[in-house]
Motif scaffolding. Structure first.
Motif, PDB file in Angstrom:
ATOM      1  N   GLU A 132       2.750  -9.730   3.058  1.00  0.00           N
ATOM      2  CA  GLU A 132       1.433  -9.315   3.539  1.00  0.00           C
ATOM      3  C   GLU A 132       1.539  -8.422   4.771  1.00  0.00           C
ATOM      4  OE1 GLU A 132       2.326 -12.505   3.037  1.00  0.00           O
ATOM      5  OE2 GLU A 132       0.755 -13.590   1.954  1.00  0.00           O
ATOM      6  N   ASP A 133       2.547  -8.674   5.622  1.00  0.00           N
ATOM      7  CA  ASP A 133       2.736  -7.845   6.815  1.00  0.00           C
ATOM      8  C   ASP A 133       2.902  -6.376   6.447  1.00  0.00           C
ATOM      9  OD1 ASP A 133       2.647 -10.141   8.328  1.00  0.00           O
ATOM     10  OD2 ASP A 133       4.795 -10.204   8.737  1.00  0.00           O
ATOM     11  N   ASP A 134       3.699  -6.118   5.409  1.00  0.00           N
ATOM     12  CA  ASP A 134       4.009  -4.738   5.035  1.00  0.00           C
ATOM     13  C   ASP A 134       2.853  -4.081   4.287  1.00  0.00           C
ATOM     14  OD1 ASP A 134       6.572  -5.056   6.133  1.00  0.00           O
ATOM     15  OD2 ASP A 134       7.321  -5.918   4.265  1.00  0.00           O
ATOM     16  N   TYR A 135       2.208  -4.841   3.408  1.00  0.00           N
ATOM     17  CA  TYR A 135       1.118  -4.296   2.605  1.00  0.00           C
ATOM     18  C   TYR A 135      -0.181  -4.127   3.388  1.00  0.00           C
ATOM     19  CZ  TYR A 135       3.241  -4.663  -2.099  1.00  0.00           C
ATOM     20  OH  TYR A 135       4.005  -4.487  -3.225  1.00  0.00           O
ATOM     21  N   ILE A 136      -0.370  -4.933   4.426  1.00  0.00           N
ATOM     22  CA  ILE A 136      -1.659  -4.934   5.121  1.00  0.00           C
ATOM     23  C   ILE A 136      -1.502  -4.494   6.577  1.00  0.00           C
ATOM     24  CG2 ILE A 136      -3.623  -6.366   5.808  1.00  0.00           C
ATOM     25  CD1 ILE A 136      -2.927  -8.143   3.332  1.00  0.00           C
ATOM     26  N   ASP A 137      -0.812  -5.309   7.385  1.00  0.00           N
ATOM     27  CA  ASP A 137      -0.763  -5.043   8.826  1.00  0.00           C
ATOM     28  C   ASP A 137      -0.009  -3.763   9.160  1.00  0.00           C
ATOM     29  OD1 ASP A 137      -2.156  -7.409   9.215  1.00  0.00           O
ATOM     30  OD2 ASP A 137      -0.347  -8.595   9.531  1.00  0.00           O
ATOM     31  N   LYS A 138       1.217  -3.629   8.653  1.00  0.00           N
ATOM     32  CA  LYS A 138       2.008  -2.441   8.979  1.00  0.00           C
ATOM     33  C   LYS A 138       1.390  -1.186   8.365  1.00  0.00           C
ATOM     34  CE  LYS A 138       6.347  -4.862   9.722  1.00  0.00           C
ATOM     35  NZ  LYS A 138       7.741  -5.066   9.300  1.00  0.00           N
ATOM     36  N   TYR A 157      10.992  -4.618  -4.472  1.00  0.00           N
ATOM     37  CA  TYR A 157      11.988  -4.710  -5.538  1.00  0.00           C
ATOM     38  C   TYR A 157      11.972  -6.053  -6.262  1.00  0.00           C
ATOM     39  CZ  TYR A 157      14.935  -7.294  -2.216  1.00  0.00           C
ATOM     40  OH  TYR A 157      15.425  -8.227  -1.339  1.00  0.00           O
ATOM     41  N   LEU A 158      11.402  -7.079  -5.634  1.00  0.00           N
ATOM     42  CA  LEU A 158      11.306  -8.399  -6.267  1.00  0.00           C
ATOM     43  C   LEU A 158       9.904  -8.693  -6.795  1.00  0.00           C
ATOM     44  CD1 LEU A 158      13.398 -10.586  -3.783  1.00  0.00           C
ATOM     45  CD2 LEU A 158      14.075  -9.777  -6.053  1.00  0.00           C
ATOM     46  N   ALA A 159       9.012  -7.722  -6.688  1.00  0.00           N
ATOM     47  CA  ALA A 159       7.619  -7.895  -7.130  1.00  0.00           C
ATOM     48  C   ALA A 159       6.995  -9.134  -6.484  1.00  0.00           C
ATOM     49  CB  ALA A 159       7.535  -7.962  -8.655  1.00  0.00           C
ATOM     50  N   LEU A 160       7.085  -9.207  -5.154  1.00  0.00           N
ATOM     51  CA  LEU A 160       6.560 -10.350  -4.414  1.00  0.00           C
ATOM     52  C   LEU A 160       5.093 -10.194  -4.040  1.00  0.00           C
ATOM     53  CD1 LEU A 160       9.561 -11.050  -1.999  1.00  0.00           C
ATOM     54  CD2 LEU A 160       8.915 -12.333  -4.048  1.00  0.00           C
ATOM     55  N   GLY A 161       4.606  -8.953  -3.981  1.00  0.00           N
ATOM     56  CA  GLY A 161       3.218  -8.721  -3.605  1.00  0.00           C
ATOM     57  C   GLY A 161       2.250  -9.289  -4.626  1.00  0.00           C
ATOM     58  N   PRO A 187       1.509  -8.399 -16.022  1.00  0.00           N
ATOM     59  CA  PRO A 187       2.450  -9.099 -15.135  1.00  0.00           C
ATOM     60  C   PRO A 187       2.930  -8.199 -13.995  1.00  0.00           C
ATOM     61  CG  PRO A 187       3.568  -8.396 -17.123  1.00  0.00           C
ATOM     62  CD  PRO A 187       2.109  -8.078 -17.333  1.00  0.00           C
ATOM     63  N   LYS A 188       3.400  -8.842 -12.922  1.00  0.00           N
ATOM     64  CA  LYS A 188       3.862  -8.093 -11.763  1.00  0.00           C
ATOM     65  C   LYS A 188       5.159  -7.358 -12.083  1.00  0.00           C
ATOM     66  CE  LYS A 188       3.746 -11.455  -8.640  1.00  0.00           C
ATOM     67  NZ  LYS A 188       3.689 -12.075  -7.287  1.00  0.00           N
ATOM     68  N   ILE A 246       7.634   0.810  -6.125  1.00  0.00           N
ATOM     69  CA  ILE A 246       7.724   1.487  -4.832  1.00  0.00           C
ATOM     70  C   ILE A 246       6.406   2.220  -4.623  1.00  0.00           C
ATOM     71  CG2 ILE A 246       8.869   3.293  -3.483  1.00  0.00           C
ATOM     72  CD1 ILE A 246      11.440   2.586  -5.003  1.00  0.00           C
ATOM     73  N   PHE A 247       5.733   1.905  -3.530  1.00  0.00           N
ATOM     74  CA  PHE A 247       4.484   2.566  -3.181  1.00  0.00           C
ATOM     75  C   PHE A 247       4.769   3.598  -2.100  1.00  0.00           C
ATOM     76  CE2 PHE A 247       3.380  -1.665  -4.674  1.00  0.00           C
ATOM     77  CZ  PHE A 247       2.350  -1.403  -5.581  1.00  0.00           C
ATOM     78  N   VAL A 248       4.367   4.834  -2.342  1.00  0.00           N
ATOM     79  CA  VAL A 248       4.534   5.901  -1.353  1.00  0.00           C
ATOM     80  C   VAL A 248       3.151   6.286  -0.843  1.00  0.00           C
ATOM     81  CG1 VAL A 248       5.291   8.269  -0.931  1.00  0.00           C
ATOM     82  CG2 VAL A 248       6.677   6.749  -2.373  1.00  0.00           C
ATOM     83  N   TYR A 249       2.957   6.092   0.450  1.00  0.00           N
ATOM     84  CA  TYR A 249       1.697   6.417   1.107  1.00  0.00           C
ATOM     85  C   TYR A 249       1.889   7.708   1.907  1.00  0.00           C
ATOM     86  CZ  TYR A 249       0.133   1.648   0.116  1.00  0.00           C
ATOM     87  OH  TYR A 249      -0.227   0.474  -0.510  1.00  0.00           O
ATOM     88  N   LEU A 250       1.008   8.672   1.677  1.00  0.00           N
ATOM     89  CA  LEU A 250       1.055   9.943   2.390  1.00  0.00           C
ATOM     90  C   LEU A 250      -0.262  10.155   3.127  1.00  0.00           C
ATOM     91  CD1 LEU A 250       2.588  12.202  -0.423  1.00  0.00           C
ATOM     92  CD2 LEU A 250       3.795  11.120   1.481  1.00  0.00           C
TER      93      LEU A 250
END
Length: 202
Positions: free
Chosen positions: A122-128, A145-149, A157-158, A162-166
């Motif tokens: 959640e830190d990487d997907y939301i806060d960071k 890489y582990l499909a944890l989100g 299924p998950k 890799i999500f690239v935000y520009l």
């Protein structure tokens, strides 16, 4: 990667001056120091991207410095300073060289930041994501890489993604997901020949 609280209520400047003997990376989050330990697979993924980016910098003579050891100061929505430590950072080399005696802590935006997802996803997907956008980091990769989100991001299924935000012209991130043999599109490394699957296989 696991996170453990070490000490409470520090400013960013105090955090930079603190000497910690234990192995691991440290971030300042809401005034507390978090010690972060990565798995070998996590480190393999980050190191693989450092090598790939470094080769592009050398091959194309790009004015970047690639490192897995750069701290960056970010701000929360209420203005609290955070000390973030991306798994991979790409910074303008002129900015890096402007003060070679300084420690590797930047208040200026990086060109590119990569976070390799771990159990505190959640830190990487939301806060960071929010903090990096607010700082103005032009490109941000989330490597799950582990499909944890959550399925909201990864589908059902998950699937490892890799999500690239520009950043767009309004300073807002626009996201493109990459899976399997899809070639990753990067604004920083426009000629990068790299698929999501190659990163996951690292």
């Amino acid at each position: 990667m696991t996170a453990t609280k070490i000490k409470q209520q520090l400013t960013f400047e105090q955090f930079l001056e603190l000497e910690v003997d234990e192995e691991g990376r440290y971030e300042l989050v809401n005034g507390e120091i978090l010690r972060k330990l990565a798995t070998r697979q996590h480190d393999n993924t980050a190191d693989f991207l450092v090598r790939k980016f470094d080769r592009e910098v050398e091959r194309l003579n790009l004015n970047y410095r690639v490192s897995g050891r750069i701290m960056v100061r970010t701000l929360t929505p209420d203005g609290r300073e955070q000390g973030r430590f991306p798994d991979v950072s790409v910074v303008d080399k002129a900015l890096w060289d402007s003060n070679l005696s300084a420690y590797t802590a930047f208040v200026e935006p990086l060109q590119l930041a990569v976070e390799v997802i771990s159990t505190n996803w959640e830190d990487d997907y939301i806060d960071k994501l929010d903090e990096y956008q607010r700082l103005g980091i032009a490109e941000y990769w989330i490597v799950d890489y582990l499909a944890l989100g959550s399925r909201n991001y990864l589908g059902n299924p998950k699937v490892p993604t890799i999500f690239v935000y520009l950043l767009d012209e309004n300073g807002v991130y626009q996201c493109t997901p990459y899976r399997g043999n899809e070639r990753i599109g990067s604004r920083t490394f426009t000629e990068l020949a790299l698929t999501a699957e190659q990163v996951f296989a690292a």
